[in-house]
Design an enzyme around this catalytic site. Structure first.
Site, PDB file in Angstrom:
ATOM      1  N   CYS A  20       0.825  -1.217   0.000  1.00  0.00           N
ATOM      2  CA  CYS A  20       0.000   0.000   0.000  1.00  0.00           C
ATOM      3  C   CYS A  20       0.864   1.274   0.000  1.00  0.00           C
ATOM      4  O   CYS A  20       1.561   1.535  -0.966  1.00  0.00           O
ATOM      5  CB  CYS A  20      -0.988  -0.017   1.166  1.00  0.00           C
ATOM      6  SG  CYS A  20      -2.376   1.125   0.903  1.00  0.00           S
ATOM      7  N   GLU A  37      -3.298  -8.936   2.885  1.00  0.00           N
ATOM      8  CA  GLU A  37      -3.105  -9.441   4.246  1.00  0.00           C
ATOM      9  C   GLU A  37      -4.297  -9.155   5.164  1.00  0.00           C
ATOM     10  O   GLU A  37      -4.383  -9.710   6.269  1.00  0.00           O
ATOM     11  CB  GLU A  37      -1.834  -8.846   4.860  1.00  0.00           C
ATOM     12  CG  GLU A  37      -1.947  -7.436   5.412  1.00  0.00           C
ATOM     13  CD  GLU A  37      -1.921  -6.332   4.370  1.00  0.00           C
ATOM     14  OE1 GLU A  37      -1.956  -5.150   4.757  1.00  0.00           O
ATOM     15  OE2 GLU A  37      -1.872  -6.662   3.157  1.00  0.00           O
ATOM     16  N   HIS A  90      -4.325  -4.627  -0.010  1.00  0.00           N
ATOM     17  CA  HIS A  90      -4.104  -5.269   1.288  1.00  0.00           C
ATOM     18  C   HIS A  90      -4.570  -6.716   1.283  1.00  0.00           C
ATOM     19  O   HIS A  90      -5.561  -7.070   1.932  1.00  0.00           O
ATOM     20  CB  HIS A  90      -4.842  -4.496   2.381  1.00  0.00           C
ATOM     21  CG  HIS A  90      -4.224  -3.189   2.732  1.00  0.00           C
ATOM     22  ND1 HIS A  90      -3.092  -3.079   3.516  1.00  0.00           N
ATOM     23  CD2 HIS A  90      -4.582  -1.924   2.402  1.00  0.00           C
ATOM     24  CE1 HIS A  90      -2.780  -1.800   3.660  1.00  0.00           C
ATOM     25  NE2 HIS A  90      -3.666  -1.077   2.997  1.00  0.00           N
TER      26      HIS A  90
END
EC number: 2.3.1.31
Length: 302
Positions: A142, A237, A235
């Site tokens: 990001c 994750e 993202h």
């Protein structure tokens, strides 16, 4: 992990044409195995949440990984206790004499600031310059990806009319690149940011390749052509509920914010979001660790 087959086995050529990673017996015999050393520069305010998200993905491979956490000495986070940082984190001054196999630089909720206005920008650029010769592979996430594109490749960011928030469909642009092995032609991933980078500048840059993109959210997975830098603008994750928590936080602040797109079932924020990206998150981190860290890092750094 690669499959180990004899050099002359006829199936080897078929598998290689299908972009399946194979290793011959001679190479396997020469390999020594040791734990991989991964350094995470955690710039997110809620550090413990980010730690859990990343460690979950790093721990889902057959490889043994030693993880260290780094924080910026020039900026003190207000959302984590000093005791947590003192116990589990270190500073650049303490690690700059080491060689690192892989490094992750996370995002940070500061994308509306100019890079040079960020209080720890000078420290961050020192770390990124050090990483050029002391880290085998870097994964930037990001805002960390935008910082890398700006510092290493001269590509700046621009402010979006509204926050890009939601779960978007992505297209694999370079299916034969090792990082994208096993990816579906179309896959989902979350985004949460106020700024973006121009996709045409990435496509036109001699040192970059665009591996995956979204028609709605723009460039997503970008890699340097020397394969040492991987930039992820979203993202993967994130957990299923992360965007929901961010949305509730923004509403509580009184921000004029739209509901995350393609996220809540029936666009109803009272319904539990469904994770549609988990498998590709694990696949991305597994591919990174295997192909760009484990297969490339020296057994002993000179």
């Amino acid at each position: 992990m690669p499959i180990n087959i004899p050099q002359q086995l006829p199936a080897r050529e078929i598998l290689e044409k299908e972009n399946i990673f194979v290793m011959d017996v001679d190479r396997a015999r020469r390999q020594d195995i040791r734990p991989l050393n991964i350094l995470i520069l955690n710039l997110m305010p809620e550090k413990e949440k980010t730690e859990a998200q990343l460690l979950r993905l790093l721990g889902n491979t057959p490889l043994q990984v030693n993880v260290s956490f780094l924080y910026t000495a020039t900026y003190e986070s207000r959302n984590v206790s000093k005791s947590h940082l003192q116990q589990f984190y270190t500073t650049f001054e303490e690690v700059k004499g080491r060689r690192i196999d892989g490094m992750i630089i996370t995002g940070a909720p500061i994308e509306l600031m100019e890079f040079e206005e960020v209080s720890y920008w000078e420290e961050l650029t020192d770390i990124m310059d050090w990483a050029k010769t002391n880290v085998t592979s870097l994964l930037h996430i990001c805002w960390g990806a935008q910082a890398a594109l700006y510092h290493y490749f001269g590509i700046g960011k621009f402010e979006l009319p509204k926050k890009c928030s939601g779960v978007f469909s992505h297209t694999v642009n370079e299916p034969t690149v090792k990082l994208m092995r096993g990816f579906d032609d179309l896959f989902y991933a979350p985004h949460s940011r106020y700024t973006d980078v121009e996709i045409e500048k990435i496509k036109g840059h001699n040192d970059l390749q665009l591996l995956a993109y979204s028609e709605e959210a723009g460039a997503f997975i970008i890699m340097s052509k020397d394969e040492r830098h991987i930039m992820i603008t979203g993202h993967l994750e994130y957990e299923a509920h992360t965007l929901s928590e961010e949305y509730a936080r923004d509403l509580a602040k009184g921000l004029d914010i739209d509901m995350p797109k393609n996220y809540f079932p029936d666009n109803n924020p009272t319904k539990k979001p469904i994770n549609k990206w988990r498998s590709h998150a694990h696949l991305l981190f597994s591919n990174w660790l295997n192909y760009y860290v484990y297969q490339e890092t020296p057994y002993e750094w000179d």
